[in-house]
Design a protein around this motif. Sequence first.
Motif, PDB file in Angstrom:
ATOM      1  N   GLY A 132      -4.914   8.177 -16.551  1.00  0.00           N
ATOM      2  CA  GLY A 132      -4.113   7.548 -17.784  1.00  0.00           C
ATOM      3  C   GLY A 132      -2.458   7.433 -17.374  1.00  0.00           C
ATOM      4  N   ASP A 133      -2.238   7.876 -16.039  1.00  0.00           N
ATOM      5  CA  ASP A 133      -1.016   7.951 -15.548  1.00  0.00           C
ATOM      6  C   ASP A 133      -0.731   6.424 -14.857  1.00  0.00           C
ATOM      7  OD1 ASP A 133       1.919   8.048 -14.777  1.00  0.00           O
ATOM      8  OD2 ASP A 133       1.586  10.304 -14.741  1.00  0.00           O
ATOM      9  N   HIS A 134      -0.485   5.456 -15.445  1.00  0.00           N
ATOM     10  CA  HIS A 134      -0.305   4.176 -15.298  1.00  0.00           C
ATOM     11  C   HIS A 134       0.892   4.011 -14.337  1.00  0.00           C
ATOM     12  CE1 HIS A 134       2.458   2.989 -17.877  1.00  0.00           C
ATOM     13  NE2 HIS A 134       1.993   3.633 -18.779  1.00  0.00           N
ATOM     14  N   GLU A 135       1.939   4.659 -14.468  1.00  0.00           N
ATOM     15  CA  GLU A 135       3.289   4.454 -13.485  1.00  0.00           C
ATOM     16  C   GLU A 135       3.284   4.912 -12.454  1.00  0.00           C
ATOM     17  OE1 GLU A 135       5.921   6.237 -16.466  1.00  0.00           O
ATOM     18  OE2 GLU A 135       6.432   4.254 -17.459  1.00  0.00           O
ATOM     19  N   LEU A 136       2.572   6.204 -12.283  1.00  0.00           N
ATOM     20  CA  LEU A 136       2.375   6.969 -10.868  1.00  0.00           C
ATOM     21  C   LEU A 136       1.318   6.133 -10.145  1.00  0.00           C
ATOM     22  CD1 LEU A 136       2.519  10.618 -11.944  1.00  0.00           C
ATOM     23  CD2 LEU A 136       4.240   9.283 -10.242  1.00  0.00           C
ATOM     24  N   SER A 137       0.396   5.450 -10.825  1.00  0.00           N
ATOM     25  CA  SER A 137      -0.676   4.986 -10.223  1.00  0.00           C
ATOM     26  C   SER A 137      -0.200   3.642  -9.636  1.00  0.00           C
ATOM     27  CB  SER A 137      -1.620   4.324 -11.044  1.00  0.00           C
ATOM     28  OG  SER A 137      -2.750   3.506 -10.637  1.00  0.00           O
ATOM     29  N   LEU A 138       0.841   3.029 -10.304  1.00  0.00           N
ATOM     30  CA  LEU A 138       1.518   1.643  -9.561  1.00  0.00           C
ATOM     31  C   LEU A 138       2.513   2.163  -8.362  1.00  0.00           C
ATOM     32  CD1 LEU A 138       1.910  -1.252 -10.367  1.00  0.00           C
ATOM     33  CD2 LEU A 138       3.886  -0.893 -11.586  1.00  0.00           C
ATOM     34  N   SER A 139       3.064   3.159  -8.690  1.00  0.00           N
ATOM     35  CA  SER A 139       3.919   3.657  -7.569  1.00  0.00           C
ATOM     36  C   SER A 139       3.088   4.206  -6.040  1.00  0.00           C
ATOM     37  CB  SER A 139       4.752   4.975  -7.835  1.00  0.00           C
ATOM     38  OG  SER A 139       5.380   5.493  -6.696  1.00  0.00           O
ATOM     39  N   GLU A 140       2.069   4.546  -6.443  1.00  0.00           N
ATOM     40  CA  GLU A 140       1.120   4.925  -4.978  1.00  0.00           C
ATOM     41  C   GLU A 140       0.528   3.662  -4.543  1.00  0.00           C
ATOM     42  OE1 GLU A 140       1.069   7.885  -3.822  1.00  0.00           O
ATOM     43  OE2 GLU A 140       2.240   8.957  -5.369  1.00  0.00           O
ATOM     44  N   VAL A 141      -0.171   2.710  -5.345  1.00  0.00           N
ATOM     45  CA  VAL A 141      -0.724   1.721  -4.683  1.00  0.00           C
ATOM     46  C   VAL A 141       0.444   0.723  -4.045  1.00  0.00           C
ATOM     47  CG1 VAL A 141      -0.638   0.074  -6.646  1.00  0.00           C
ATOM     48  CG2 VAL A 141      -2.467   0.065  -5.044  1.00  0.00           C
ATOM     49  N   ARG A 142       1.632   0.865  -4.363  1.00  0.00           N
ATOM     50  CA  ARG A 142       2.683   0.044  -3.921  1.00  0.00           C
ATOM     51  C   ARG A 142       2.818   0.686  -2.449  1.00  0.00           C
ATOM     52  NH1 ARG A 142       6.596  -0.697  -9.196  1.00  0.00           N
ATOM     53  NH2 ARG A 142       5.950  -2.699  -9.687  1.00  0.00           N
ATOM     54  N   GLU A 143       2.583   2.009  -2.396  1.00  0.00           N
ATOM     55  CA  GLU A 143       2.912   2.808  -1.070  1.00  0.00           C
ATOM     56  C   GLU A 143       1.699   2.271  -0.188  1.00  0.00           C
ATOM     57  OE1 GLU A 143       5.390   4.511   0.241  1.00  0.00           O
ATOM     58  OE2 GLU A 143       6.271   4.153  -1.900  1.00  0.00           O
ATOM     59  N   CYS A 144       0.730   2.090  -0.454  1.00  0.00           N
ATOM     60  CA  CYS A 144      -0.477   1.452   0.266  1.00  0.00           C
ATOM     61  C   CYS A 144      -0.192   0.143   0.719  1.00  0.00           C
ATOM     62  CB  CYS A 144      -1.847   1.428  -0.745  1.00  0.00           C
ATOM     63  SG  CYS A 144      -3.043   0.874   0.120  1.00  0.00           S
ATOM     64  N   LEU A 145       0.222  -0.678  -0.122  1.00  0.00           N
ATOM     65  CA  LEU A 145       0.533  -2.194   0.360  1.00  0.00           C
ATOM     66  C   LEU A 145       1.815  -2.005   1.240  1.00  0.00           C
ATOM     67  CD1 LEU A 145       0.028  -3.862  -3.074  1.00  0.00           C
ATOM     68  CD2 LEU A 145      -1.587  -3.946  -1.043  1.00  0.00           C
ATOM     69  N   LYS A 146       2.668  -1.186   1.304  1.00  0.00           N
ATOM     70  CA  LYS A 146       3.537  -1.186   2.194  1.00  0.00           C
ATOM     71  C   LYS A 146       3.354  -0.839   3.597  1.00  0.00           C
ATOM     72  CE  LYS A 146       7.360   0.748  -0.728  1.00  0.00           C
ATOM     73  NZ  LYS A 146       8.449   2.056  -0.923  1.00  0.00           N
ATOM     74  N   LEU A 147       1.970  -0.079   3.655  1.00  0.00           N
ATOM     75  CA  LEU A 147       1.363   0.169   4.946  1.00  0.00           C
ATOM     76  C   LEU A 147       0.655  -1.041   5.431  1.00  0.00           C
ATOM     77  CD1 LEU A 147       0.606   3.756   4.404  1.00  0.00           C
ATOM     78  CD2 LEU A 147       2.354   3.007   5.799  1.00  0.00           C
ATOM     79  N   ASP A 148      -0.140  -1.648   4.270  1.00  0.00           N
ATOM     80  CA  ASP A 148      -0.839  -3.054   4.567  1.00  0.00           C
ATOM     81  C   ASP A 148      -0.986  -3.765   3.603  1.00  0.00           C
ATOM     82  OD1 ASP A 148      -2.858  -4.657   5.499  1.00  0.00           O
ATOM     83  OD2 ASP A 148      -4.403  -3.193   5.610  1.00  0.00           O
ATOM     84  N   GLN A 149      -0.195  -4.763   3.615  1.00  0.00           N
ATOM     85  CA  GLN A 149      -0.215  -5.900   2.219  1.00  0.00           C
ATOM     86  C   GLN A 149      -1.380  -6.609   2.188  1.00  0.00           C
ATOM     87  OE1 GLN A 149       3.068  -8.568   3.256  1.00  0.00           O
ATOM     88  NE2 GLN A 149       2.156  -9.502   4.982  1.00  0.00           N
ATOM     89  N   ASP A 150      -2.216  -6.611   3.084  1.00  0.00           N
ATOM     90  CA  ASP A 150      -3.471  -7.116   3.163  1.00  0.00           C
ATOM     91  C   ASP A 150      -4.754  -6.202   2.673  1.00  0.00           C
ATOM     92  OD1 ASP A 150      -2.319  -9.772   3.614  1.00  0.00           O
ATOM     93  OD2 ASP A 150      -2.524  -9.374   5.996  1.00  0.00           O
ATOM     94  N   HIS A 151      -4.372  -4.999   2.402  1.00  0.00           N
ATOM     95  CA  HIS A 151      -5.232  -4.199   1.968  1.00  0.00           C
ATOM     96  C   HIS A 151      -6.066  -4.447   0.691  1.00  0.00           C
ATOM     97  CE1 HIS A 151      -7.605  -0.340   0.909  1.00  0.00           C
ATOM     98  NE2 HIS A 151      -7.052   0.044   1.929  1.00  0.00           N
ATOM     99  N   LYS A 152      -7.333  -4.972   0.632  1.00  0.00           N
ATOM    100  CA  LYS A 152      -8.056  -5.632  -0.520  1.00  0.00           C
ATOM    101  C   LYS A 152      -8.110  -4.764  -1.590  1.00  0.00           C
ATOM    102  CE  LYS A 152     -10.818  -9.002   2.198  1.00  0.00           C
ATOM    103  NZ  LYS A 152     -12.037  -9.543   2.929  1.00  0.00           N
TER     104      LYS A 152
END
Length: 453
Positions: free
Chosen positions: A185-205
């Motif tokens: 239920g922590d949508h803000e931290l979830s958004l922060s972490e998934v952005r870190e993933c996309l920084k490493l690979d913007q095409d990560h499906k």
Amino acid sequence: AAFLILITVCSLAEADSDNYIAYYRRATVYLAMGKSKAAICDLSKAVELRQDFTSARLQRGHLLLKQGKFDEAEDDFKNVLKSNPSNNEEKEAQTQLTKSDELQRLHSQALSAYQQEDYEAAISLLDEILAVCVWDAELRELRAECYIKEGEPSKAISDLKAAAKLKNDNTEAFYKISRIYYQLGDHELSLSEVRECLKLDQDHKQCFSLYKQVKKLNKEIESAEEFIREGRYQDAINKYESVMKTEPDVPVYATRAKERICHCLSKNQQAAEAIKVCTEVLQLESTNVNALKDRAEAYLLEDLYEEAIKDYETAQANSENDQQIREGLERAQKMLKQSQKRDYYKILGVKRNAQKQEIIKAYRKLASQWHPDNFQSEEEKKKAEKKFIDIAAAKEVLTDPEMRRKFDAGEDPLDAESQQGGGNPFHRNWNTWQGFNPFGSGGGPFTFKFHFS
């Protein structure tokens, strides 16, 4: 100081590539700075330049063991024993070889327990291994997976965060952390972490799909909270209802949305609806302090003082230092005590959130009904006089903003006992109201006539 030493040693190493001592010293500086990978690099260079450099081999063996690289660590410890070590070095190498053997045995048992879905046993074994192999990313990811399988996702986060740092471009770890935060239920931290993933690979499906989902939910929640700050409670309710439709599969969002809807209904003085929704939240989370406070306020609007007190007391038991709860409880207790005396809202038959025009309308109707001139017998007149005085007093208090504020806070501005000092400046009797026109607004053609013997 460490940086200065590092610069000096670097210069020496560059000036003389055969200076194995320089590499060794720089490795110790890297270790002091927490840069284990760089340290291993320099230790390897030192060993390459001098094969029998036992201090460097021992140090590298220690670091490799911390990374969970058992075979490579054992090679270093065995080479130390072959290189005419000192007594202390020989003893240390033997100790580390024994430890490595034990760790490998525990590792095999942990993998077996995991494959057999005995996650509790696997966690226990991995705890022992990771006490030594603190830099092993794979083992941390495995323990995180066990925590998730055991229904303890919050414990998995620590291991996954460590794994994300220990392994380069670890998009999988960031994805898993984001998913866990989202499920919690922590949508803000979830958004922060998934952005870190996309920084490493913007095409990560997987990360991109999760990003869109979390971003949409986050935007709706932010919009709803902005409506609440602006006092636009119905708009906030509509937005939180949309949140529940956006994410129907994660129960925590429905609960949080209902909690905020409960708050909005209470603030909007929709008491009956607030009580219903707050109760739904409390059936799921009996100690939800926010829902208890909001339901207590709704109970007060419905004149259910004892119920409000009970909710505030439960909230206080779970949040002892909350000033809002303390003040709410005191106010509810005053209102209960007040209701046992004279309740101006009940006298006029209006709700606590009634508007001024509604109060005046109720007053006029009752004043007309209970005016003493409407009654013949002395006994009926006396009863009517008392009723009329109460009606007029209720109108005076509830149409005056300051007096009404005091009454809502649990103080009766017309009660001598609740006034500070001597007499009651608001005291009224029947003579005060004689000739008073309940239908006028500063004087008019209509007046009552009184006939007393």
